[in-house]
Structures are given as structure tokens and as C-alpha cells.
Write a protein that holds these residues in place. Structure first.
Motif, mmCIF file in Angstrom:
data_model
loop_
_atom_site.group_PDB
_atom_site.id
_atom_site.type_symbol
_atom_site.label_atom_id
_atom_site.label_comp_id
_atom_site.label_asym_id
_atom_site.label_seq_id
_atom_site.Cartn_x
_atom_site.Cartn_y
_atom_site.Cartn_z
ATOM 1 N N UNK A 101 0.758 34.164 25.793
ATOM 2 C CA UNK A 101 0.646 33.507 27.090
ATOM 3 C C UNK A 101 0.449 34.479 28.241
ATOM 4 N N UNK A 102 0.807 35.741 28.043
ATOM 5 C CA UNK A 102 0.741 36.686 29.148
ATOM 6 C C UNK A 102 -0.351 37.715 29.078
ATOM 7 N N UNK A 103 -0.999 37.861 27.913
ATOM 8 C CA UNK A 103 -1.943 38.963 27.714
ATOM 9 C C UNK A 103 -3.151 38.866 28.640
ATOM 10 N N UNK A 104 -3.620 37.661 28.932
ATOM 11 C CA UNK A 104 -4.830 37.508 29.743
ATOM 12 C C UNK A 104 -4.610 37.940 31.186
ATOM 13 N N UNK A 105 -3.453 37.667 31.729
ATOM 14 C CA UNK A 105 -3.189 37.931 33.147
ATOM 15 C C UNK A 105 -2.332 39.169 33.380
ATOM 16 N N UNK A 106 -1.936 39.857 32.324
ATOM 17 C CA UNK A 106 -1.075 41.031 32.477
ATOM 18 C C UNK A 106 -1.792 42.156 33.213
ATOM 19 N N UNK A 107 -1.004 43.046 33.812
ATOM 20 C CA UNK A 107 -1.524 44.277 34.399
ATOM 21 C C UNK A 107 -1.577 45.349 33.312
ATOM 22 N N UNK A 108 -2.572 46.233 33.400
ATOM 23 C CA UNK A 108 -2.744 47.278 32.391
ATOM 24 C C UNK A 108 -2.896 48.630 33.063
ATOM 25 N N UNK A 109 -2.260 49.628 32.467
ATOM 26 C CA UNK A 109 -2.292 50.986 32.999
ATOM 27 C C UNK A 109 -2.914 51.911 31.957
ATOM 28 N N UNK A 110 -4.208 52.207 32.128
ATOM 29 C CA UNK A 110 -4.917 53.026 31.156
ATOM 30 C C UNK A 110 -4.450 54.483 31.168
ATOM 31 N N UNK A 111 -3.772 54.886 32.217
ATOM 32 C CA UNK A 111 -3.274 56.260 32.264
ATOM 33 C C UNK A 111 -2.162 56.491 31.253
ATOM 34 N N UNK A 112 -1.623 55.419 30.673
ATOM 35 C CA UNK A 112 -0.539 55.550 29.701
ATOM 36 C C UNK A 112 -1.050 55.739 28.276
ATOM 37 N N UNK A 130 2.161 51.317 22.643
ATOM 38 C CA UNK A 130 2.170 52.349 23.685
ATOM 39 C C UNK A 130 2.959 51.842 24.894
ATOM 40 N N UNK A 131 4.127 52.393 25.147
ATOM 41 C CA UNK A 131 4.962 51.928 26.258
ATOM 42 C C UNK A 131 4.236 52.059 27.601
ATOM 43 N N UNK A 132 4.352 51.028 28.415
ATOM 44 C CA UNK A 132 3.823 51.075 29.769
ATOM 45 C C UNK A 132 2.361 50.704 29.907
ATOM 46 N N UNK A 133 1.652 50.515 28.801
ATOM 47 C CA UNK A 133 0.234 50.168 28.918
ATOM 48 C C UNK A 133 0.044 48.744 29.408
ATOM 49 N N UNK A 134 0.808 47.809 28.871
ATOM 50 C CA UNK A 134 0.593 46.396 29.167
ATOM 51 C C UNK A 134 1.816 45.778 29.835
ATOM 52 N N UNK A 135 1.561 44.972 30.866
ATOM 53 C CA UNK A 135 2.643 44.256 31.525
ATOM 54 C C UNK A 135 3.179 43.115 30.699
ATOM 55 N N UNK A 136 2.399 42.628 29.732
ATOM 56 C CA UNK A 136 2.834 41.577 28.820
ATOM 57 C C UNK A 136 2.047 41.721 27.529
ATOM 58 N N UNK A 137 2.687 41.376 26.414
ATOM 59 C CA UNK A 137 2.030 41.514 25.115
ATOM 60 C C UNK A 137 2.132 40.241 24.285
#
Length: 659
Positions: free
Chosen positions: A388-399, A378-385
Motif C-alpha cells: 500500500x505504501x510503495x507507490x507513494x513512498x519517498x526514496x533516497x538513492x544516496x543510501x 538497504x536501510x533508509x532507501x525507501x520510506x515504505x516497503x
């Protein structure tokens, strides 16, 4: 509350129960609207007297509008009443009389997945490998992605950045012996498990003089006493400190140091067969003739891993699990430990030769896998996938559920029906109905994967063959509670000299400091003056009966257990453990999240209860059969309560539908 779950008002004040705390108690009430307003009262999860349904938040059973990130939710989470209200009404046969006429949405998909846990998301991810342009809808009855894989997050004032914990599916256990499908998914996600050898600080607590321990609690013995397993300590030394009868001490020392051959005239195969017919508790009392205090001391040895006590845990698996201070009494049998017994449980056989340390763990547990997959779909949901980045990534549930997405993830949408469009032998499509908080909505799909609990499926697809419906009903999940308690610091733990404690009979069977794992951009607490998470485990399965019956009885008690008592018991036990070291629950506890999994572990086949095992056939083989354009994927269908089992089930369901 049951009789033993009474709160002493004075004790409650001492434990800081009146202090404002970061929590939302969602236990009471279910908000329903319009034509289904009566459903909440019908499910056994109705509104408490004197409170209105508005205590939940939004009318559509979603995350409250002011909380855009579900991991920030505290109080009672997991299998909450709002997540289970519709399934319970379906179970009780009282849903459709209030549901109204289903309303078609006009949405059409290549695949609809029912259940957004590890298995369901893995199924969607695997489907896209074969058909990258597929349109997929994932429907989930909870307010968060991941199902049992849930992230708990706290924001203590004294810490820079969040403090992250896990509320469900815990670790990548023994990845060296994962199923081929599980290993394939890890590879596709770029998860290099060897990195955890650096990320996980295996010596942090021991270097601080903190050790494993057992609390002989007042629920079990007349005197409460903490026993520390310090390095090099001998059984005679710590057993002498136990508040048990002198004869029990002698018996326990014998079991640990020099047990006889209890079956001297039997062959190895016959010995294994005898053990397969016993629980570990019965082995202690009936075979070893140990003092009852011995059995009471050992009762919770199996509770954290299996979610039930040794009164239900098989002796053959206790033999397979025996190590250091766990499950004494088997050495004298001289059984060949080079290979498992044919009667050992499937997961024990699988991990028999595995030497993996228990370090393969993201701070948020296995929800990291779900976030990595959803972020890639899903594009835009996760700032990193990436790992190394999944724990600290930003997430947008509206996507998650935008109309333009090829893959959509619809939360708080309990499914109520899944049916082939026509005869299952020739149907080309299927229709799925779900409740959106207002009405029943339907979507159509070329294929449907039911990645929900087995016991729910007969209510969604009632035209399944009777033997399959019966087999699905037999998968009775084991209840479990995971609490994350965020503390101001862990000075009292350091002073007490423990980092993990097993309780012999109290409500919470384990209290432990969270795993010391750091990821790039995220540092675990390393100094006792820092805030930290404490993980607590409760296994409400009722004692004295088979796990399936104990699970049902325990779940009935659990659903009547108020959050206030759960919080009280957490504060009480931590104070009993740490109070002498200066622990003050009113000041030191800053937040509590109780993840209630009334339908928790998938029920693995094991002796002495499943006499058809290992020869078969098993109910799971019948339960997971494809039905027209509907396939079944979940850990129940294996059955095994492990992440790789859920992934394997997902791959199998995809292969069936694409064959």
C-alpha cells in the motif's frame, strides 16, 4: 534515420515539435574519461556531429546531479547509449585495448549479483533468507534499479502530486498460475493480489462510453479510418467500415462468423501439427486463401504481446489466443480447447485455464516489487516497503551504495568480467570486474549470480565451455519500445470514444490510456479534464523473417533512429487518432518518456521457428548451467518474458550455489 523516418518540417511545427517540453534527449553521445576516452566512438553510439559528450550530464554516466530521482527523467530512457556503450564495446572486441589494468577495490562479498532487474534483486533477496548477515553487492549498468522494470513519473501543473506510469515490466499477469517461487515472493512481500479488485477500476472507461478500437492507418491502406468495437457490434457491421477490398471484407466476415474446417480429413493431432508449422499470416494467405488485405489488417494483432507481427507469430498460438476480434478463422477446425496443444508456447500452456482479469497492476508496473525488496535490504532507501505504501513512498538513492551497508546497489556500473579464482571445479571464490566511468574495478565474492542477458555472459566469462557459450548466444532478445506520454487532459479521447487503439501498420502499434489503478494515497485520473498518461508500444522487429533474425535487423534500425523522430511519430499518430476531437499536440502533450528496450522480451520457445520444442533438449538447459562459483539467473534462462519466470530463475541460481 532510415528513409521512412523523415520529418516534414512544416508537419513538425504543426505537431508542436518546437515547443519547450519536459524531456532530456540522452540519445547522442557517451561521456568517457581518462584512459577510456575513445570507447564512446567505438560502440556505434558515438557523439553526433557538432555536439560534445557533455550532452549526457555527468562524466560517470550517472543520473545528472540535479535529478536525484531517476523516474523523473524523460526523453530517451531504458537501453540508452550510455547504458550500452561498454557492453557494445565488449561485443565488438574493442573494449580491453582501451580499458587499462583492472584495479582491485579490496571489497569482498558473500555474493555479487550482476544485473539489478527483477531476477537479480530477487536473487539477492532470496540469498538473505538463507543468510541474513550476508554481504551482497548488486551491479547494474543502467542508471536506475529494476532493469526492464522501470518507473516513469511526471508532475503536471494541474495535478496534486505525481502522475506515475510504467516504462517496462508491466503487470502481475495471471498470478493464479504463477510459479511456486513467484507466489512465494509475493507472499513474503505481503502482496495481496485480491486488493487490485478494488484498486483497479475495471469499468471507468466503458462507463464513459470509451471502447477498444483499431486504426486502419495510411501506412497499410489507401484510406485511414478508425473502427470502434462498441458493445454488441457484429462483425458484419464494423467490417463493412474497413477501407479494404470488397473481397477482403467477404473473406474477413467468413473468418469471423463461419469459417470451414480447413483440414477436414485430418485428426486433431494432425491439425495441430499443421498449425505448428505455420505462422498466422501464412495460415490466412495459404490455408484460408484470404485476400491480402485481410492479412494486412491482422498483422499487428500479436505485436503488443509478442513484439512481432503475425508474419512471425505461430498459427498454433494464434489459435490458443483467439477471442472475440482477435485471430479469426479457427472455429471450423473444431479443435478441443479444453487443453492446450503440445505445440503451444510454454506461457500459453501455463495460462490456458487461468481466468485472471488483467488488473494486477501497480501504477509503476513491476518495479514496485523491486522497490519493496531493495527497501527491505538497504536501510533508509525507501520510506515504505509494503504494497500500500510503495507507490507513494519517498526514496533516497544516496543510501544505495554506502560502505556500511551489508547490501549495496551500485548503479551505472557495467560489468566487464566474471571469473572463477582457479579451476571452476575447485574454486572457492570468483572475481568480478566493472567499469565505474574512470577505470575497471574488481571485487571478490564467494558466489556470483549473473542475472544479466544471456547474450552478454560469454563476453564476461569467456572460459565457459563452447557449447554453453553457443547456447547463451542463441537467446536473442526481441526489441520493444514503451512510451509514456503525459497529456494535459483526455477530453479528446472521451470525445473520440476510445481508450485503446491498435494500429495496423504505423510505427507505434498501440496507443492507450494508462490503466485506471489507484493505490492508498494515489488516485488515478478519473475525469477527462485531468492530466493523464498515454501508453504507446512499438515493435521494431523486422518483418518477414524468424523472430531472432527480425530482432537483430530491427535492433540495428532502432539504434539509428533518432529521438526526434520517435517524438515526431508519437505526436503525429496521436494527432491522426484524436485531431478531429480537438486534440492539439502542441498544447496537450506536456511530457514524453520513450523507454527504448533494444534488448527487450526474453525469446520464448515457440513454433514454427523452434522445431526442437517441445521435445527438447532446449538451448536454455545448456545455457543456464552453473560454472564453478558462478550461477546464471535471468528470464532468458527459462526462457519467458514474465516476472515470475525471472523470480524462478533467481531462486534456482541461489539453490545451485548454496547446495
Amino acid at each position: 534515420m532510415t528513409d521512412h523516418q523523415e520529418i516534414n518540417p512544416r508537419r513538425a511545427r504543426d505537431l508542436g515539435m518546437g515547443r519547450p517540453i519536459t524531456r532530456r534527449d540522452f540519445f547522442d553521445g557517451v561521456a568517457m574519461t581518462a584512459g577510456v576516452a575513445a570507447l564512446g566512438a567505438l560502440t556505434g553510439c558515438g557523439v553526433t556531429a557538432g555536439e560534445g559528450p557533455e550532452v549526457i550530464g555527468t562524466e560517470r554516466l550517472e543520473v545528472p546531479a540535479n535529478v536525484r530521482f531517476p523516474p523523473n527523467l524523460t526523453g530517451l530512457q531504458g537501453n540508452t547509449p550510455q547504458a550500452l556503450s561498454v557492453p557494445h564495446a565488449m561485443r565488438d572486441g574493442r573494449f580491453w585495448q582501451y580499458a587499462g589494468t583492472p584495479q582491485p577495490t579490496g571489497e569482498n562479498y558473500d555474493l555479487v549479483v550482476v544485473g539489478g532487474g527483477i531476477s537479480g534483486v530477487s536473487a539477492a533477496f532470496e540469498w538473505l533468507r538463507h543468510d541474513p548477515d550476508a554481504r551482497i553487492l548488486i551491479l547494474e549498468n543502467h542508471d536506475e534499479i529494476g532493469g526492464h522494470a522501470r518507473r516513469n513519473e511526471f508532475h503536471p501543473p494541474a495535478r496534486k502530486g505525481p502522475l506515475i506510469g510504467y516504462g517496462g515490466s508491466q503487470s502481475l499477469e495471471a498470478p493464479s498460475v504463477w510459479t511456486p517461487e513467484g507466489k512465494d515472493l509475493l507472499k513474503r512481500l505481503g502482496i495481496d493480489v485480491k486488493k487490485f479488485e478494488t484498486y483497479f477500476d475495471q469499468k471507468l472507461y466503458t462507463n464513459l462510453g470509451m471502447h477498444d478500437s483499431v486504426m486502419c492507418d495510411r501506412e497499410t491502406f489507401t484510406t485511414e479510418r478508425l473502427i470502434r468495437y462498441t458493445p454488441g457490434v457484429k462483425a458484419e457491421q464494423w467490417v463493412a467500415q474497413l477501407p479494404i477490398a470488397d473481397q477482403a471484407k467477404r473473406d474477413l466476415i467468413r473468418l469471423y462468423t463461419n469459417p470451414p474446417d480447413w483440414f477436414p480429413h485430418l485428426s486433431q493431432a494432425q491439425k495441430e501439427e499443421r498449425l505448428a508449422a505455420l505462422t498466422y499470416s501464412k495460415f490466412l494467405t495459404d490455408v484460408c486463401k484470404a485476400h491480402p488485405d485481410v492479412e494486412r489488417f491482422c498483422r499487428t494483432m500479436s505485436s503488443d504481446e509478442w513484439a512481432y507481427g503475425t508474419d512471425a507469430f505461430g498459427a498454433i498460438d494464434a489459435w490458443g489466443s483467439a477471442e472475440e476480434w482477435l485471430y479469426p478463422g479457427f472455429q471450423g477446425l473444431k479443435l478441443n480447447s479444453d487443453k492446450p496443444s503440445k505445440y503451444n508456447s510454454p506461457s500459453m500452456k501455463k495460462e490456458w485455464d487461468a481466468e485472471d482479469p488483467y488488473i494486477y497492476h501497480f501504477p509503476e508496473g513491476n518495479q514496485a516489487l523491486v522497490r519493496m525488496m531493495v527497501g527491505r535490504m538497504i536501510p533508509g532507501f525507501a520510506g515504505a516497503t509494503d504494497m500500500n505504501g510503495v507507490t507513494t513512498a519517498a526514496y533516497d538513492y544516496s543510501r544505495l551504495d554506502l560502505p556500511g551497508n551489508r547490501v549495496r546497489f551500485r548503479l551505472s556500473s557495467p560489468v566487464v568480467s566474471a571469473a572463477n579464482d582457479g579451476d571452476p571445479g575447485s574454486a572457492k571464490t570468483a572475481t568480478v570486474g566493472y567499469y565505474d566511468g574512470h577505470a575497471i574495478k574488481t571485487v571478490r565474492a564467494d558466489s556470483v549470480i549473473l542475472a544479466c542477458w544471456n547474450m552478454v555472459i560469454p563476453y564476461l566469462t569467456p572460459d565457459l565451455p563452447p557449447p554453453q557459450r553457443q547456447a547463451l548466444h542463441e537467446a536473442v532478445k526481441i526489441p520493444l519500445l514503451y512510451a509514456m506520454v503525459q497529456l494535459r487532459d483526455w477530453q479528446a479521447w472521451k470525445k473520440t470514444g476510445v481508450h485503446h487503439t491498435r494500429w495496423t501498420g504505423a510505427y507505434w502499434c498501440v496507443s492507450e490510456l494508462d490503466y485506471p489503478v489507484s493505490m492508498p494515497g494515489y488516485e488515478c485520473p478519473k475525469e477527462p479534464g485531468e492530466p493523464i498518461n498515454v501508453h504507446m508500444i512499438a515493435a521494431p522487429c523486422a518483418p518477414g523473417m524468424a523472430p531472432s533474425f527480425g530482432a537483430v535487423a530491427g535492433r540495428h534500425t532502432l539504434i539509428k533512429t533518432e529521438y526526434s523522430w520517435l517524438e515526431y511519430s508519437i505526436r503525429d499518430q496521436l494527432t491522426r487518432l484524436l485531431g478531429d476531437a480537438g486534440f492539439d499536440p502542441a498544447k496537450d502533450i506536456q511530457a514524453i518518456t520513450v523507454n527504448r528496450w533494444g534488448h527487450g522480451y526474453a525469446p520464448e520457445y515457440c513454433r514454427p521457428w523452434n522445431t526442437f520444442y517441445p521435445d527438447g533438449p532446449t538451448p536454455a538447459e545448456t545455457a543456464r548451467k552453473q560454472f564453478g562459483r558462478i550461477a546464471i539467473a535471468n528470464s532468458d534462462s527459462v526462457p519467458a518474458a514474465y516476472a515470475d519466470a525471472a523470480i524462478t530463475a533467481a531462486y534456482r541460481a541461489v539453490a545451485e550455489l548454496r547446495a
